[in-house]
Design a protein around this motif. Structure first.
Motif, PDB file in Angstrom:
ATOM      1  N   LEU A  55     120.409  91.121  91.021  1.00  0.00           N
ATOM      2  CA  LEU A  55     118.844  91.443  90.697  1.00  0.00           C
ATOM      3  C   LEU A  55     117.906  90.807  91.450  1.00  0.00           C
ATOM      4  N   GLY A  56     116.486  91.333  91.445  1.00  0.00           N
ATOM      5  CA  GLY A  56     115.272  90.511  92.120  1.00  0.00           C
ATOM      6  C   GLY A  56     114.909  89.713  91.369  1.00  0.00           C
ATOM      7  N   VAL A  57     114.767  88.396  91.692  1.00  0.00           N
ATOM      8  CA  VAL A  57     114.221  87.236  90.630  1.00  0.00           C
ATOM      9  C   VAL A  57     112.731  86.684  91.256  1.00  0.00           C
ATOM     10  N   GLN A  58     111.900  87.016  90.380  1.00  0.00           N
ATOM     11  CA  GLN A  58     110.413  86.583  90.861  1.00  0.00           C
ATOM     12  C   GLN A  58     110.259  85.166  90.289  1.00  0.00           C
ATOM     13  N   LEU A  59     109.870  84.224  91.435  1.00  0.00           N
ATOM     14  CA  LEU A  59     109.303  82.742  91.224  1.00  0.00           C
ATOM     15  C   LEU A  59     107.905  82.675  91.508  1.00  0.00           C
ATOM     16  N   HIS A  60     107.445  81.519  91.149  1.00  0.00           N
ATOM     17  CA  HIS A  60     105.910  81.566  91.236  1.00  0.00           C
ATOM     18  C   HIS A  60     105.257  82.010  92.465  1.00  0.00           C
ATOM     19  N   ASP A  61     105.903  81.634  93.580  1.00  0.00           N
ATOM     20  CA  ASP A  61     105.443  82.001  95.196  1.00  0.00           C
ATOM     21  C   ASP A  61     106.129  82.653  95.830  1.00  0.00           C
ATOM     22  N   SER A  63     109.980  85.716  96.071  1.00  0.00           N
ATOM     23  CA  SER A  63     111.042  86.435  95.151  1.00  0.00           C
ATOM     24  C   SER A  63     112.417  86.167  95.890  1.00  0.00           C
ATOM     25  N   VAL A  64     113.421  86.349  95.149  1.00  0.00           N
ATOM     26  CA  VAL A  64     114.892  86.122  95.883  1.00  0.00           C
ATOM     27  C   VAL A  64     115.858  87.119  95.054  1.00  0.00           C
ATOM     28  N   TYR A  65     116.944  87.385  95.899  1.00  0.00           N
ATOM     29  CA  TYR A  65     117.643  88.352  95.291  1.00  0.00           C
ATOM     30  C   TYR A  65     118.944  87.345  94.935  1.00  0.00           C
ATOM     31  N   HIS A 121     110.905  85.261  86.554  1.00  0.00           N
ATOM     32  CA  HIS A 121     110.839  86.649  86.151  1.00  0.00           C
ATOM     33  C   HIS A 121     112.111  87.434  86.280  1.00  0.00           C
ATOM     34  N   VAL A 122     112.823  88.092  85.464  1.00  0.00           N
ATOM     35  CA  VAL A 122     113.897  88.994  85.718  1.00  0.00           C
ATOM     36  C   VAL A 122     113.583  90.376  84.999  1.00  0.00           C
TER      37      VAL A 122
END
Length: 228
Positions: A55-61, A63-65, A121-122
């Motif tokens: 899944l895509g994971v959103q960090l503060h600055d 995003s990573v898969y 964020h997931v």
């Protein structure tokens, strides 16, 4: 061929669902069946439900898969986990907290300590990183983020196989003894739910066998061939 790199790996099991009339086996379980096993199986020290994927994971600055797995609080008990930083989550942290791998922490926050308290964020769900797991641990399937889920599964259907389950046998309990007990639980569930659980049996498979059953025979045959 090597032992699994988990503490007491010989006591780890996955729970499958088998139908005695058709011979079909599912590598998944329903939420209610697994909860009944967790509550009734005296030969199991802990049972945990899990599910997930990439899944895509959103960090503060950025995003990573990453591979994200939803696990309940008993997951850490099954694998005897000890974080290298922070702490484990509890059932009250469901859908609010997460554990990350040591490599994920270093790649995205420079250090394990730097990851603690960060929010990711997931699927638009904010999760606070409360702990970091050792680099050697990545079950299942190279997981990098473990999101806390409730011990009570969302799905209440006995015909919806939405979960995978892993458990730990109590010390000194053999798989044969554990399976005998699971057979009794399965029969009681069939009597209580004659339609949904008709001919349904919960089976415990050693985790080593579950992870290597397709590869191990080939490797052993290859070793024997080379030996000859």
């Amino acid at each position: 061929l090597a032992p699994l790199p988990y503490k007491g790996a010989d006591r780890l099991a996955v729970l499958d669902t088998h139908w005695t009339d058709s011979g079909h086996t599912s590598l998944r379980v329903t939420g209610p069946d697994a909860v009944d096993v967790r509550d009734q199986a005296r030969n199991m020290e802990a049972v945990s439900l899990y599910n997930g994927g990439s899944l895509g994971v959103q960090l503060h600055d950025h995003s990573v898969y990453a591979v994200v797995t939803w696990v309940d609080a008993d997951f850490a008990r099954v694998f005897s986990l000890q974080p290298v930083a922070g702490h484990l989550f509890t059932d009250s942290d469901a859908h609010r907290a997460a554990l990350v791998s040591e490599q994920f922490a270093k790649n995205n926050f420079s250090s394990t300590q730097g990851a603690l308290g960060q929010v990711l964020h997931v699927e638009n769900e904010p999760l606070e990183i409360v702990g970091v797991l050792p680099a050697a641990f990545d079950f299942p399937a190279k997981t990098q983020v473990w999101e806390a889920s409730s011990l009570q599964p969302e799905s209440k259907s006995r015909t919806a196989f939405n979960y995978k389950a892993v458990g730990r046998l109590r010390s000194g309990v053999s798989f044969q003894t554990a399976q005998t007990e699971l057979g009794g639980i399965s029969r009681r569930l069939e009597a209580a739910y004659p339609v949904e659980n008709r001919k349904k049996q919960i089976v415990a498979v050693p985790l080593q066998n579950a992870l290597t059953e397709d590869v191990r025979p080939t490797l052993l045959l290859l070793c024997a061939t080379v030996g000859l």
